[in-house]
Design a protein around this motif. Structure first.
Motif, short mmCIF file in Angstrom:
data_model
loop_
_atom_site.label_atom_id
_atom_site.label_comp_id
_atom_site.label_asym_id
_atom_site.label_seq_id
_atom_site.Cartn_x
_atom_site.Cartn_y
_atom_site.Cartn_z
N SER A 290 17.50 102.11 58.15
CA SER A 290 16.79 101.03 57.45
C SER A 290 15.94 100.14 58.34
O SER A 290 15.13 99.36 57.83
CB SER A 290 17.78 100.17 56.67
N VAL A 291 16.07 100.23 59.66
CA VAL A 291 15.14 99.51 60.52
C VAL A 291 13.72 100.04 60.31
O VAL A 291 12.73 99.37 60.59
CB VAL A 291 15.58 99.59 62.00
N SER A 292 13.62 101.25 59.74
CA SER A 292 12.32 101.82 59.35
C SER A 292 11.54 100.87 58.44
O SER A 292 10.30 100.86 58.44
CB SER A 292 12.51 103.14 58.61
N LYS A 293 12.25 100.08 57.66
CA LYS A 293 11.60 99.20 56.69
C LYS A 293 10.68 98.19 57.35
O LYS A 293 9.71 97.72 56.75
CB LYS A 293 12.67 98.48 55.85
N THR A 294 10.97 97.82 58.60
CA THR A 294 10.11 96.86 59.27
C THR A 294 8.73 97.44 59.55
O THR A 294 7.73 96.72 59.57
CB THR A 294 10.76 96.37 60.58
N VAL A 295 8.66 98.75 59.75
CA VAL A 295 7.37 99.41 59.95
C VAL A 295 6.62 99.50 58.63
O VAL A 295 5.40 99.27 58.57
CB VAL A 295 7.57 100.79 60.59
N THR A 296 7.33 99.84 57.56
CA THR A 296 6.70 99.88 56.24
C THR A 296 6.14 98.51 55.88
O THR A 296 5.02 98.40 55.37
CB THR A 296 7.70 100.36 55.19
N ALA A 297 6.90 97.46 56.15
CA ALA A 297 6.42 96.11 55.87
C ALA A 297 5.20 95.77 56.70
O ALA A 297 4.24 95.15 56.21
CB ALA A 297 7.53 95.10 56.14
N THR A 298 5.19 96.17 57.97
CA THR A 298 4.04 95.92 58.83
C THR A 298 2.79 96.62 58.29
O THR A 298 1.69 96.05 58.29
CB THR A 298 4.33 96.37 60.27
N LEU B 83 26.43 116.42 62.50
CA LEU B 83 25.98 116.21 61.12
C LEU B 83 24.55 116.71 60.96
O LEU B 83 23.78 116.74 61.92
CB LEU B 83 26.04 114.72 60.78
N PRO B 84 24.18 117.08 59.75
CA PRO B 84 22.78 117.48 59.53
C PRO B 84 21.87 116.26 59.60
O PRO B 84 22.31 115.12 59.45
CB PRO B 84 22.82 118.07 58.11
N ARG B 85 20.61 116.50 59.81
CA ARG B 85 19.64 115.43 59.77
C ARG B 85 19.60 114.82 58.37
O ARG B 85 19.61 115.54 57.38
CB ARG B 85 18.25 115.94 60.16
N ALA B 86 19.54 113.51 58.31
CA ALA B 86 19.47 112.84 57.01
C ALA B 86 18.20 113.25 56.28
O ALA B 86 17.16 113.50 56.89
CB ALA B 86 19.50 111.32 57.21
N ARG B 87 18.29 113.31 54.95
CA ARG B 87 17.13 113.65 54.14
C ARG B 87 17.23 112.95 52.80
O ARG B 87 18.31 112.89 52.20
CB ARG B 87 17.02 115.18 53.97
N TYR B 88 16.15 112.41 52.34
CA TYR B 88 16.08 111.77 51.02
C TYR B 88 14.61 111.53 50.69
O TYR B 88 13.75 111.47 51.59
CB TYR B 88 16.87 110.46 50.98
N PRO B 89 14.28 111.39 49.42
CA PRO B 89 12.87 111.30 49.03
C PRO B 89 12.23 109.95 49.31
O PRO B 89 11.01 109.85 49.42
CB PRO B 89 12.90 111.59 47.53
N ASP B 90 13.02 108.89 49.43
CA ASP B 90 12.47 107.54 49.64
C ASP B 90 12.30 107.26 51.13
O ASP B 90 12.74 106.22 51.65
CB ASP B 90 13.37 106.51 48.98
N TRP B 91 11.65 108.15 51.83
CA TRP B 91 11.58 108.12 53.29
C TRP B 91 10.95 106.85 53.88
O TRP B 91 11.32 106.47 55.00
CB TRP B 91 10.85 109.37 53.81
N PRO B 92 10.03 106.12 53.21
CA PRO B 92 9.54 104.89 53.85
C PRO B 92 10.61 103.82 54.03
O PRO B 92 10.39 102.84 54.76
CB PRO B 92 8.44 104.41 52.89
#
Length: 386
Positions: free
Chosen positions: A93-101, A261-270
């Motif tokens: 979820s730290v990814s969200k800071t890039v989406t916000a930027t 563990l496998p790499r995480a995957r989900y459709p809401d990638w941003p």
């Protein structure tokens, strides 16, 4: 009281541990003598073993430049491959800071105003079923006050099968008649703009809006406007181009051993699937001090508390995606993240222009999240004492 991470995969599903960040983050900063690099390395080695964490990457930013970037432990236990500053982590979820930027770049370009409704910019309808005439706005998506709920999302399992494209997932989740639409659970009962509820789906919608507003895929926009200008050459969405040799292998820990563990995957990638290195993300954090991407007034807007209360018992306030908490005479903007095999923490001292990050390749729990908080605290102390 800091809650433990849920044990089952469904509950863990990218829940962002807000209570793990809060006022306790930096309540008692470490002394300068404590914050030297040799002491830090020794303490991290001890805590890696004590918390069953394979490896972590850390960075400290001072005066607009990465001043310390280091890896500890293993990116791949079985291959004895050490974590380095160039090791690539999925940062949840730290990814969200890039989406916000990315969205705020469009905002300062004049593409929208924060209190504009998002509906005119979409090719499907978005409205709360309980308040169909109350528009959902950009500010609400950025402050988790839109009314979009993760209650249905948290029960979905995307670990197998084909992933729907981002647009198809959002339409199926938010629009009546969609595969995952639930009038009482896809949306909260609160009027948009009046109540805080953390939402991965809302941030995914921001990513889709970013693509619509920029006129090109969101991956392309973020690469051209963020990653390339900052020199973040090891950063990508959804593991694009990431080889196993560079990736911090995700792990869990059970029965006294590490489990691949496998790499995480989900459709809401941003909302969670950014892959980056400590070196690269330190450059991103440094850009907030240098204002090399966002203008100073844009950064101040992102770090301005929203009036909607997050938690009456918490000192945390909500900025635009970033969470805000005081530390002595400083204001700290932070975000945490957790996925199966990934734990992340990033923080910016907005008063003194320092920043710190800690990424680990292990499923989060109470002890591991506390470990990351300790590392962040030590890095800030290092910045103030160096």
């Amino acid at each position: 009281m800091i809650p433990s991470a849920p044990a089952d995969h469904g509950s863990l599903h990218r829940r962002k541990f807000l209570a793990l960040s809060g006022a306790a983050l930096l309540a008692s900063p470490a002394q300068g003598a404590d914050a030297n690099r040799e002491s830090l390395a020794g303490d991290i080695a001890d805590r890696l073993a004590a918390t069953h964490t394979p490896g972590i990457g850390v960075a400290m930013v001072k005066a607009g430049h990465p001043a310390f970037v280091q890896g500890y432990g293993y990116g791949d236990v079985e291959k004895a491959r050490h974590v380095t500053p160039e090791t690539i982590f999925q940062i949840a979820s730290v990814s969200k800071t890039v989406t916000a930027t990315a969205l705020m770049l469009l905002w300062q370009d004049g593409a929208f105003r924060l209190d504009d409704p998002v509906a005119p910019h979409l090719d499907f309808a978005v409205a709360s079923p309980a308040f169909p005439n109350v528009p959902v706005t950009f500010r609400q998506l950025l402050t988790h006050t839109s009314g979009i709920s993760d209650a249905v999302y948290d029960k979905l399992d995307f670990s197998t099968g084909d992933l729907p494209p981002l647009r198809d997932f959002l339409e199926a989740y938010l629009v009546p008649g969609g595969k995952w639409y639930d009038a009482r659970n896809s949306w909260s009962a609160a009027k948009p703009g009046t109540a805080w509820s953390y939402s991965n789906v809302a941030v995914a919608l921001l990513g889709y809006l970013g693509g619509r507003l920029s006129g090109r895929p969101f991956e392309t926009f973020t690469r051209e406007r963020i990653f390339q200008p900052l020199g973040m050459n090891a950063t990508s969405w959804r593991y694009e181009g990431v080889s196993d040799a560079r990736l911090a292998q995700p792990y869990g820990f059970a029965d006294a051993r590490f489990k691949r563990l496998p790499r995480a995957r989900y459709p809401d990638w941003p909302a969670g699937l950014l892959c980056t290195s400590p070196n690269d993300f330190a450059l991103f954090l440094a850009s907030h001090y240098k204002a090399s991407l966002l203008k100073p007034e844009t950064i101040r807007t992102m770090f301005t508390p929203d009036p909607v209360i997050v938690n009456p018992q918490s000192r945390i306030k909500q900025g635009l995606i970033w969470e805000l908490t005081p530390m002595g005479g400083s204001s700290i903007a932070l975000h945490t993240g957790g996925d199966p095999g990934a734990t992340s923490f990033a923080a910016i001292d907005t008063t003194h222009g320092t920043a710190a990050l800690c990424f680990a390749n292990v499923t989060p729990d109470k002890d591991k999240s506390q470990f990351e908080k300790e590392v962040i605290r030590r890095l800030f102390a290092m910045a103030s004492g160096s």
